[in-house]
Design a protein around this motif. Structure first.
Motif, PDB file in Angstrom:
ATOM      1  N   ARG A   1       0.990  -0.980   0.079  1.00 23.73           N
ATOM      2  CA  ARG A   1       0.043  -0.007   0.165  1.00 23.73           C
ATOM      3  C   ARG A   1       0.956   1.234  -0.034  1.00 23.73           C
ATOM      4  O   ARG A   1       1.773   1.438   0.762  1.00 23.73           O
ATOM      5  N   ARG A   2       0.621   2.121  -0.798  1.00 23.35           N
ATOM      6  CA  ARG A   2       1.482   3.271  -1.185  1.00 23.35           C
ATOM      7  C   ARG A   2       0.916   4.634  -0.136  1.00 23.35           C
ATOM      8  O   ARG A   2      -0.347   4.579  -0.343  1.00 23.35           O
ATOM      9  N   ILE A   3       1.750   5.160   0.682  1.00 28.19           N
ATOM     10  CA  ILE A   3       1.495   6.274   1.117  1.00 28.19           C
ATOM     11  C   ILE A   3       1.490   7.464   0.340  1.00 28.19           C
ATOM     12  O   ILE A   3       2.313   7.768  -0.281  1.00 28.19           O
ATOM     13  N   VAL A   4       0.484   8.345   0.415  1.00 27.06           N
ATOM     14  CA  VAL A   4       0.175   9.588  -0.756  1.00 27.06           C
ATOM     15  C   VAL A   4       0.790  10.591   0.362  1.00 27.06           C
ATOM     16  O   VAL A   4       0.454  10.977   1.456  1.00 27.06           O
ATOM     17  N   GLY A   5       1.811  11.161  -0.257  1.00 33.72           N
ATOM     18  CA  GLY A   5       2.821  12.400   0.172  1.00 33.72           C
ATOM     19  C   GLY A   5       1.747  13.754  -0.221  1.00 33.72           C
ATOM     20  O   GLY A   5       1.009  13.861  -1.411  1.00 33.72           O
ATOM     21  N   ILE A   6       1.761  14.675   0.544  1.00 35.18           N
ATOM     22  CA  ILE A   6       1.265  15.978   0.050  1.00 35.18           C
ATOM     23  C   ILE A   6       2.508  17.020   0.451  1.00 35.18           C
ATOM     24  O   ILE A   6       3.235  17.038   1.690  1.00 35.18           O
ATOM     25  N   ALA A   7       2.372  17.989  -0.366  1.00 33.66           N
ATOM     26  CA  ALA A   7       3.564  19.023  -0.184  1.00 33.66           C
ATOM     27  C   ALA A   7       2.993  20.311  -0.863  1.00 33.66           C
ATOM     28  O   ALA A   7       2.011  20.351  -1.641  1.00 33.66           O
ATOM     29  N   SER A   8       3.365  21.523  -0.553  1.00 35.11           N
ATOM     30  CA  SER A   8       3.259  22.664  -1.004  1.00 35.11           C
ATOM     31  C   SER A   8       4.401  23.170  -1.491  1.00 35.11           C
ATOM     32  O   SER A   8       5.589  23.123  -0.974  1.00 35.11           O
ATOM     33  N   ALA A   9       4.426  23.812  -2.756  1.00 39.21           N
ATOM     34  CA  ALA A   9       5.595  24.300  -3.502  1.00 39.21           C
ATOM     35  C   ALA A   9       5.224  25.792  -3.798  1.00 39.21           C
ATOM     36  O   ALA A   9       4.329  25.930  -4.492  1.00 39.21           O
ATOM     37  N   ARG A  10       6.418  26.807  -3.426  1.00 42.01           N
ATOM     38  CA  ARG A  10       6.345  28.146  -3.998  1.00 42.01           C
ATOM     39  C   ARG A  10       7.326  28.269  -4.806  1.00 42.01           C
ATOM     40  O   ARG A  10       8.401  27.884  -4.595  1.00 42.01           O
ATOM     41  N   THR A  11       7.120  29.087  -6.008  1.00 41.21           N
ATOM     42  CA  THR A  11       8.063  29.181  -6.895  1.00 41.21           C
ATOM     43  C   THR A  11       8.458  30.871  -6.876  1.00 41.21           C
ATOM     44  O   THR A  11       7.350  31.564  -6.279  1.00 41.21           O
ATOM     45  N   GLY A  12       9.419  31.141  -7.510  1.00 39.93           N
ATOM     46  CA  GLY A  12       9.701  32.519  -7.630  1.00 39.93           C
ATOM     47  C   GLY A  12       8.666  33.246  -8.670  1.00 39.93           C
ATOM     48  O   GLY A  12       7.634  32.584  -9.155  1.00 39.93           O
ATOM     49  N   ASN A  13       8.916  34.368  -8.920  1.00 44.53           N
ATOM     50  CA  ASN A  13       8.175  35.269  -9.797  1.00 44.53           C
ATOM     51  C   ASN A  13       8.223  34.616 -11.290  1.00 44.53           C
ATOM     52  O   ASN A  13       9.406  34.836 -11.827  1.00 44.53           O
ATOM     53  N   VAL A  14       7.454  33.608 -11.673  1.00 43.77           N
ATOM     54  CA  VAL A  14       7.624  33.076 -12.902  1.00 43.77           C
ATOM     55  C   VAL A  14       7.601  33.880 -14.155  1.00 43.77           C
ATOM     56  O   VAL A  14       6.383  34.912 -14.272  1.00 43.77           O
ATOM     57  N   ILE A  15       8.247  33.759 -14.997  1.00 41.63           N
ATOM     58  CA  ILE A  15       8.377  34.661 -16.359  1.00 41.63           C
ATOM     59  C   ILE A  15       8.487  33.509 -17.596  1.00 41.63           C
ATOM     60  O   ILE A  15       9.057  32.476 -17.391  1.00 41.63           O
ATOM     61  N   GLY A  16       8.113  34.080 -18.590  1.00 43.07           N
ATOM     62  CA  GLY A  16       8.124  33.197 -20.072  1.00 43.07           C
ATOM     63  C   GLY A  16       7.088  33.898 -20.826  1.00 43.07           C
ATOM     64  O   GLY A  16       6.222  34.330 -20.552  1.00 43.07           O
ATOM     65  N   GLN A  51      12.016  33.930 -12.096  1.00 43.17           N
ATOM     66  CA  GLN A  51      12.338  32.578 -12.502  1.00 43.17           C
ATOM     67  C   GLN A  51      11.708  32.217 -13.716  1.00 43.17           C
ATOM     68  O   GLN A  51      10.314  32.438 -13.811  1.00 43.17           O
ATOM     69  N   TYR A  52      12.472  31.573 -14.785  1.00 48.88           N
ATOM     70  CA  TYR A  52      11.812  30.855 -16.020  1.00 48.88           C
ATOM     71  C   TYR A  52      10.836  29.946 -15.450  1.00 48.88           C
ATOM     72  O   TYR A  52      10.937  29.222 -14.967  1.00 48.88           O
ATOM     73  N   VAL A  53       9.900  29.849 -16.430  1.00 46.44           N
ATOM     74  CA  VAL A  53       8.825  28.949 -16.449  1.00 46.44           C
ATOM     75  C   VAL A  53       8.951  27.700 -16.262  1.00 46.44           C
ATOM     76  O   VAL A  53       8.626  26.880 -15.281  1.00 46.44           O
ATOM     77  N   LEU A  54       9.946  27.258 -17.009  1.00 52.77           N
ATOM     78  CA  LEU A  54      10.420  25.690 -17.331  1.00 52.77           C
ATOM     79  C   LEU A  54      10.977  25.261 -15.851  1.00 52.77           C
ATOM     80  O   LEU A  54      11.085  24.281 -15.505  1.00 52.77           O
ATOM     81  N   ALA A  55      12.061  26.408 -15.316  1.00 54.93           N
ATOM     82  CA  ALA A  55      12.592  26.007 -13.951  1.00 54.93           C
ATOM     83  C   ALA A  55      11.408  25.571 -13.086  1.00 54.93           C
ATOM     84  O   ALA A  55      11.623  24.652 -12.174  1.00 54.93           O
ATOM     85  N   ALA A  56      10.277  26.443 -12.942  1.00 51.42           N
ATOM     86  CA  ALA A  56       9.408  26.381 -11.845  1.00 51.42           C
ATOM     87  C   ALA A  56       8.605  24.828 -12.147  1.00 51.42           C
ATOM     88  O   ALA A  56       8.287  24.133 -11.191  1.00 51.42           O
ATOM     89  N   LEU A  57       8.440  24.464 -13.480  1.00 44.93           N
ATOM     90  CA  LEU A  57       7.727  23.451 -13.737  1.00 44.93           C
ATOM     91  C   LEU A  57       8.426  22.062 -13.332  1.00 44.93           C
ATOM     92  O   LEU A  57       7.802  21.068 -12.754  1.00 44.93           O
ATOM     93  N   ARG A  58       9.786  22.101 -13.617  1.00 48.09           N
ATOM     94  CA  ARG A  58      10.682  21.098 -13.639  1.00 48.09           C
ATOM     95  C   ARG A  58      10.819  21.052 -11.945  1.00 48.09           C
ATOM     96  O   ARG A  58      10.901  19.671 -11.584  1.00 48.09           O
TER      97      ARG A  58
END
Length: 172
Positions: A1-16, A51-58
């Protein structure tokens, strides 16, 4: 049985490219430059973690993968943002964007009192670096060049899907 993880992610001011939100520095500047109008900066000395949008997405995708693999270990709060050298002022950003756009791009500072807002924002991304081996791939100057390039293509009526794919390949 897999335990579901929960996280909160904050990114910089995203640009692109492709950001059309109102009252955001880069989309407002690109619209103004394309229309041949000068941009008015409200708070030129405010520094932000751009921050570039792909950095936040990655970072977000890497975190999701780790949460799937080990939910207990990776649950929690995470920050994804630029290196300290890429926390720059609105004025610095405006200068780089205007140079990238060309001689017709103009900007000036709104006269009068500055709006009430934080002058400096930062993110501590040491946890993402240490535990996820995540770091930004592009420096801010490169991200701004790619952003201007995308908008120039859009306003020239070129295929932006092709530009997106090109930029993803360059980033990768």
């Amino acid at each position: 049985r897999r335990i579901v993880g929960i996280a909160s992610a904050r990114t910089g001011n995203v640009i692109g490219g492709g950001d059309w939100a109102e009252d955001r520095l880069i989309p407002d500047m690109m619209r103004s430059f394309a229309a041949g109008k000068p941009v008015v900066l409200r708070n030129p000395m405010a520094a932000r973690p751009w921050q570039y949008v792909l950095a936040a997405l990655r970072g977000s995708l890497l975190l999701a993968e780790r949460l799937y693999e080990d939910g207990n270990r990776y649950s929690g709060a995470w920050n994804f943002g630029p290196d300290a050298a890429d926390i720059q002022s609105v004025q610095w950003i405006a200068g780089k964007l205007a140079t990238g756009w060309g001689a017709e791009a103009e900007w000036n500072v709104q006269p009068g009192a500055l709006p009430q807002e934080a002058q400096m924002l930062r993110l501590d991304c040491s946890k993402a670096a240490a535990e996820l081996c995540w770091r930004p791939v592009l420096h801010l100057a490169e991200a701004l060049e790619m952003t201007v390039d995308w908008y120039r293509n859009f306003y020239a009526g070129k295929n932006v899907q092709t530009k997106y794919l090109e930029q993803i390949a360059t980033y990768s």
